[in-house]
Scaffold this motif. Structure first.
Motif, PDB file in Angstrom:
ATOM      1  N   ILE A 118     -18.917  23.598   1.405  1.00  0.00           N
ATOM      2  CA  ILE A 118     -19.466  24.815   2.004  1.00  0.00           C
ATOM      3  C   ILE A 118     -20.692  24.436   2.830  1.00  0.00           C
ATOM      4  O   ILE A 118     -21.367  23.443   2.563  1.00  0.00           O
ATOM      5  CB  ILE A 118     -19.825  25.866   0.930  1.00  0.00           C
ATOM      6  N   ASN A 127     -14.984  25.569  -1.026  1.00  0.00           N
ATOM      7  CA  ASN A 127     -15.644  26.009  -2.262  1.00  0.00           C
ATOM      8  C   ASN A 127     -15.162  25.204  -3.467  1.00  0.00           C
ATOM      9  O   ASN A 127     -15.945  24.884  -4.368  1.00  0.00           O
ATOM     10  CB  ASN A 127     -15.380  27.505  -2.499  1.00  0.00           C
ATOM     11  N   SER A 161     -20.189  33.055  -3.803  1.00  0.00           N
ATOM     12  CA  SER A 161     -19.660  32.520  -2.543  1.00  0.00           C
ATOM     13  C   SER A 161     -18.149  32.344  -2.616  1.00  0.00           C
ATOM     14  O   SER A 161     -17.416  32.732  -1.694  1.00  0.00           O
ATOM     15  CB  SER A 161     -20.333  31.180  -2.238  1.00  0.00           C
ATOM     16  N   LEU A 162     -17.663  31.776  -3.730  1.00  0.00           N
ATOM     17  CA  LEU A 162     -16.219  31.563  -3.879  1.00  0.00           C
ATOM     18  C   LEU A 162     -15.468  32.885  -3.944  1.00  0.00           C
ATOM     19  O   LEU A 162     -14.430  33.061  -3.281  1.00  0.00           O
ATOM     20  CB  LEU A 162     -15.961  30.728  -5.133  1.00  0.00           C
ATOM     21  N   SER A 185     -16.860  21.955  -3.403  1.00  0.00           N
ATOM     22  CA  SER A 185     -18.266  22.126  -3.766  1.00  0.00           C
ATOM     23  C   SER A 185     -18.438  22.229  -5.273  1.00  0.00           C
ATOM     24  O   SER A 185     -19.416  21.727  -5.835  1.00  0.00           O
ATOM     25  CB  SER A 185     -18.834  23.368  -3.074  1.00  0.00           C
TER      26      SER A 185
END
Length: 648
Positions: free
Chosen positions: A143, A301, A183-184, A304
């Motif tokens: 990301i 993601n 975020s995911l 990450s």
């Protein structure tokens, strides 16, 4: 015992029990108030409330966390010296580790820090670790936020420490559950919305799946089958993403940093999704749309999340050395120890002797600093008054100008007006201030600031340094600052190798320390303000006001009661009429009058306006009216005769 007597006894017993129960219920709020006064700050606001307090315990556990080495911790109100020191640039120390207490302040006792492991690596290994991190970033798309952090990472201790806390900070770290999972989940929901729109609108508009009039039956059938195949795949993908989104939502409800077990669960679910890349002539053009709007964001993601495990494994693997002890023990310094350490440090410091004399060693150690700062400031103010020959009313504005000039480099008499605003320039002209003297005073102000910074460092280090009872060999010294921060300094080993070490903290108390803990709130309340001075002022003002009020009221009341003069009743009526005027109405006139007399911040303002009471005059007048006039005339006659006798 007869039945009647038994019933009377039982009735009396019930009454006594009700009275006792009522007394207990009535006493409960008072008892709760007393018990609460012994509690710590966190216990007062905790829910559900408890009757007990950890201040009564001989041993407690304290919550602590790792913090940036530049962290100042909880300071509360800061003195001028601390404020000035905080404005100067702090020097990063690569060998310092900071632990912040996330609990009530520990003011006394034996502190034990228990590290599970203290493993470390050679300082030169930092370059290899940073290179491995950058290699991961180059090989796996991440990301944007994480990728930018890695790109800005350098192979220096300060850069690595900032990078570590940007990932693992409990307040805003990237690996905080609310951050990384948000975020995911956002990307997954965006993918689900895209699939819905695609199935509803875009699927039938794809040019390579649209059936044309020129298509033969075989091509029509193939397009229908491919469209159905793509539709089924996207619906199945949407279902899987929805299930994963629910799983992520459940994990997001927690606090703190996401665990590796939670990451493994999420990645395991993501691995069940088969991101298809079509190769046939009909659907291969769909690949770019799916990659751009669905695949890429989820894969970034996912990588990450994997980076967290990778980073921790690399960080742990490179630490090949361990220490023999994992305990750090020390006693919280007492005020006497603090003062002794400070006086020794002051004598060996490079603070000029002319400033050391402003330190009063007889004061409480916690008041020495503020007293020193006040002396320094008063000394500088006196020099400004003498040099510029200004009045006290103009001192504040002049000091502001001097402070502004002290922050400017390469300033002289010719360009001084460039750096000042029009109001300051007009003030200098109006007061006819010598610019040359202003510049010399600005230089002197910088010298005073440097002295204050030196003093603050000497003072802070001296009162915070602890005597270590037990420690690992690699630990050099420990400072316990503001009852909130523990600074651990290592010998020739970067503190960054211990960023992943979170020790437990226990504190043991002696009986006398337990007693001090119990009554600490009362000590804090007493020291919160100069109450002893307040009490002395109250007694002095109350006594003075009462004495003068009685004298004045007695003389005025006697005159109204026994003396005859023109307009007595009218004047007394006017006196009584003033009682109908609200006291609030008199506040502003009284303030203006007191200001005109220059009585602000004096005893005169607190005593003189209140020594005349119309109600007291009225009360004493009524009492004097009950005394017979004959008795008054007899007294006058006796005084007159005695006067004549002594006169002859």
């Amino acid at each position: 015992m007869s039945w009647t007597k038994f019933m009377n006894t039982m009735g009396t017993l019930i009454v006594y029990l009700l009275v006792i129960g009522g007394a207990i219920v009535m006493a409960m709020p008072f008892a709760w108030m007393v018990v609460t006064s012994f509690k710590t700050g966190s216990e007062i606001s905790q829910w559900p409330p408890k009757w007990t307090s950890k201040n009564f315990k001989s041993e407690i556990s304290v919550n602590i966390k790792n913090s940036l080495s530049t962290s100042l911790g909880t300071q509360g109100s800061v003195s001028l010296a601390e404020f000035r020191a905080s404005q100067s640039e702090s020097v990063y120390n690569p060998y310092k580790k900071v632990l912040t207490i996330e609990d009530d302040a520990v003011r006394r006792g034996l502190i034990t820090l228990n590290f599970q492991d203290l493993n470390y690596a050679n300082n030169i290994d930092l370059t290899n670790l940073v290179n491995n991190i950058k290699t991961y970033n180059a090989n796996f798309p991440l990301i944007t936020e994480l990728s930018n952090k890695i790109n800005s990472l350098e192979d220096t201790p300060e850069s690595f420490e900032n990078f570590y806390f940007s990932l693992y900070s409990s307040s805003n770290g990237l690996f905080k559950k609310a951050q990384i999972l948000k975020s995911l989940n956002k990307e997954i929901k965006k993918s689900i919305n895209y699939i819905d729109k695609f199935l509803k609108i875009s699927l039938n508009r794809l040019p390579y799946l649209r059936i044309k009039n020129t298509d033969n039956s075989v091509i029509k059938k193939e397009k229908e089958e491919k469209k159905e195949e793509l539709k089924n795949y996207l619906e199945n993908l949407k279902s899987n993403l929805t299930n994963i989104s629910e799983l992520i939502s459940n994990y997001s409800k927690g606090t703190g940093i996401i665990s590796n077990d939670e990451i493994n669960d999420i990645i395991e679910k993501l691995n069940t999704i088969n991101f298809i890349s079509y190769t046939d002539m009909y659907l291969r053009n769909v690949n770019r749309l799916l990659e751009k709007n669905i695949y890429n964001a989820i894969i970034h993601n996912k990588n990450s999340l994997k980076f967290k495990s990778f980073f921790e494994n690399e960080f742990s693997k490179i630490q090949k050395y361990s220490v023999n002890k994992s305990l750090i023990k020390f006693n919280v310094p007492t005020k006497e120890t603090m003062k002794n350490n400070f006086l020794k440090a002051l004598n060996s410091s490079d603070i000029p002797e002319e400033f050391r004399k402003d330190v009063n060693p007889k004061l409480d150690i916690l008041k020495i600093k503020d007293n020193f700062v006040l002396n320094i400031e008063h000394d500088f103010n006196d020099k400004v008054l003498r040099e510029l020959k200004i009045s006290a009313e103009d001192l504040s504005r002049t000091l502001m100008i001097i402070r502004s000039l002290s922050k400017i480099k390469n300033i002289n008499q010719d360009n001084i007006d460039i750096y000042l605003n029009s109001f300051d320039i007009d003030f200098i002209k109006e007061k006819n201030l010598d610019k040359r003297k202003l510049l010399s005073l600005s230089v002197l102000r910088n010298e005073y600031n440097k002295v204050l910074e030196k003093f603050n460092k000497v003072y802070s280090d001296a009162i915070s340094k602890v005597e270590l009872i037990e420690k690992p060999d690699i630990v050099d010294k420990v400072y316990y600052r503001n009852y909130s921060n523990i600074e651990i300094y290592f010998k020739d080993v970067y503190a960054l190798w211990f960023l992943d070490e979170q020790p437990t903290m226990n504190v043991k108390f002696t009986p006398s320390q337990i007693f001090a803990n119990v009554f600490q709130n009362y000590v804090d309340a007493w020291n919160a303000a100069p109450f002893s001075k307040y009490y002395i002022n109250t007694v002095f003002m109350a006594t003075s006001t009462t004495i003068f009020e009685i004298i004045i009221a007695a003389m005025a009341a006697f005159a109204f009661a026994k003396l005859e003069f023109w307009g007595k009743n009218i004047l007394f009526t006017l006196f009584l009429a003033t009682m109908m005027v609200p006291g609030e109405v008199m506040l502003v006139p009284n303030f203006i009058t007191i200001s005109k007399f220059r009585w602000l911040d004096t005893y005169y303002a607190l005593i003189i306006p209140w020594i005349v009471s119309v109600f007291a005059i009225f009360l004493l007048r009524q009492q004097f009216l009950t005394i017979p006039n004959d008795l008054w005339m007899l007294l006058r006659l006796m005084v007159a005769v005695a006067g004549d006798f002594y006169g002859q």
